[in-house]
Motif scaffolding. Sequence first.
Motif, PDB file in Angstrom:
ATOM      1  N   ASN A 146       0.892  -1.266  -0.051  1.00 27.67           N
ATOM      2  CA  ASN A 146       0.023   0.001   0.073  1.00 27.67           C
ATOM      3  C   ASN A 146       0.767   1.228  -0.092  1.00 27.67           C
ATOM      4  O   ASN A 146       0.510   2.222  -0.476  1.00 27.67           O
ATOM      5  N   VAL A 147       2.157   1.178   0.697  1.00 28.96           N
ATOM      6  CA  VAL A 147       2.974   2.369   0.711  1.00 28.96           C
ATOM      7  C   VAL A 147       3.575   2.636  -0.889  1.00 28.96           C
ATOM      8  O   VAL A 147       3.675   3.629  -1.152  1.00 28.96           O
ATOM      9  N   TYR A 148       3.839   1.472  -1.394  1.00 23.67           N
ATOM     10  CA  TYR A 148       4.265   1.512  -2.760  1.00 23.67           C
ATOM     11  C   TYR A 148       3.352   2.264  -3.610  1.00 23.67           C
ATOM     12  O   TYR A 148       3.385   2.895  -4.562  1.00 23.67           O
ATOM     13  N   ASP A 149       2.135   1.385  -3.745  1.00 21.34           N
ATOM     14  CA  ASP A 149       0.942   2.159  -4.415  1.00 21.34           C
ATOM     15  C   ASP A 149       0.884   3.474  -4.177  1.00 21.34           C
ATOM     16  O   ASP A 149       0.555   4.301  -4.863  1.00 21.34           O
ATOM     17  N   GLU A 150       0.889   3.810  -2.877  1.00 23.04           N
ATOM     18  CA  GLU A 150       0.564   5.499  -2.558  1.00 23.04           C
ATOM     19  C   GLU A 150       1.627   6.305  -3.198  1.00 23.04           C
ATOM     20  O   GLU A 150       1.240   7.445  -3.691  1.00 23.04           O
ATOM     21  N   ILE A 151       3.043   5.971  -3.364  1.00 24.11           N
ATOM     22  CA  ILE A 151       3.846   6.627  -3.875  1.00 24.11           C
ATOM     23  C   ILE A 151       3.814   6.770  -5.495  1.00 24.11           C
ATOM     24  O   ILE A 151       3.939   7.801  -5.925  1.00 24.11           O
ATOM     25  N   VAL A 152       3.472   5.408  -6.140  1.00 23.82           N
ATOM     26  CA  VAL A 152       3.127   5.463  -7.462  1.00 23.82           C
ATOM     27  C   VAL A 152       2.005   6.307  -7.937  1.00 23.82           C
ATOM     28  O   VAL A 152       2.085   6.964  -8.942  1.00 23.82           O
ATOM     29  N   ASN A 153       0.988   6.217  -7.020  1.00 24.94           N
ATOM     30  CA  ASN A 153      -0.341   7.051  -7.338  1.00 24.94           C
ATOM     31  C   ASN A 153       0.105   8.648  -7.468  1.00 24.94           C
ATOM     32  O   ASN A 153      -0.463   9.459  -8.134  1.00 24.94           O
ATOM     33  N   LYS A 154       1.003   9.012  -6.518  1.00 28.55           N
ATOM     34  CA  LYS A 154       1.279  10.212  -6.473  1.00 28.55           C
ATOM     35  C   LYS A 154       2.056  10.728  -7.738  1.00 28.55           C
ATOM     36  O   LYS A 154       1.802  11.687  -8.238  1.00 28.55           O
ATOM     37  N   PHE A 155       3.079   9.783  -8.282  1.00 23.67           N
ATOM     38  CA  PHE A 155       3.592  10.134  -9.205  1.00 23.67           C
ATOM     39  C   PHE A 155       2.720  10.102 -10.434  1.00 23.67           C
ATOM     40  O   PHE A 155       3.045  11.047 -11.623  1.00 23.67           O
ATOM     41  N   GLU A 156       1.868   9.253 -10.591  1.00 25.55           N
ATOM     42  CA  GLU A 156       0.847   9.094 -11.923  1.00 25.55           C
ATOM     43  C   GLU A 156       0.058  10.414 -11.876  1.00 25.55           C
ATOM     44  O   GLU A 156      -0.226  10.830 -12.898  1.00 25.55           O
TER      45      GLU A 156
END
Length: 267
Positions: free
Chosen positions: A179-189
């Motif tokens: 979920n932390v990884y997804d959160e970082i990726v979502n911010k970049f996206e």
Amino acid sequence: MKLKKWIYIAIFLVIFYYAFVANFFITLSILVSLYIAFKIYKFYARRKLNKLVNSKELFEKSELGLFVALVAKVAKADGRVQELEAQLIGIMFDDISKLFNEKEKARTIMKEIFNEHKQKDNDTKEIAQELNKLLSRSILKRKQFVGFLIQLAFIDGGISKEEEKVLKDIMQELNIPSNVYDEIVNKFENMMKNKQQTMSSKEAYEILGVKESDDMDTIKKSYRKLIREYHPDIISSQNKDESYMEEATAKTQEINQAYQVIKDEKK
């Protein structure tokens, strides 16, 4: 309510008096001792760091060496190192080299580690495991390292399937929850979507600080200068909050987009 407020003020003044006035010399000696201890720690930490350039093998097994190896894995994941990726990696080498007395020697060793590991396959997890051991309980540093690797994958337009696989392997071995990884990726996206809005050529020239009459050599120099100024610095990020990497990435993407708009126009 006012009486309570004055009681608190009185208590604070009494504590302040005994801590900083009555015991001024004791307090001062404690502060001086802490300062000296900090300086000694910094001296030995710097000395230990500089020993890494005495041996490529020693550097390769260090926190920085293992991170450089993982950067190579992400950069080469989709087949080849793109131009923007190579530029960001080169600047990263410069940033890390500044930590050493022998800057050029450190940079040479990092380039060798990078070039060797971009040719190797199937050892990403092992490298991430070794880095995980060295990071101990530092969750923040793990997130900063992964954040930089995600930013590197995004620099050329987005994360490919191959890059995502490598990133997830690294994330898993560094014990970063999905979920932390997804959160970082979502911010970049989300950042990428915002930056993908149409940028006029006028805005592009303003962002790069150049004129429409300037040739591509002049424009490229300005572009590289801005990228170097605003790029995400993995070393500086150690002393800053998580928003630093996001802000640096947003600015980098804006500069890249402006440069691309002008390149397309000049064709």
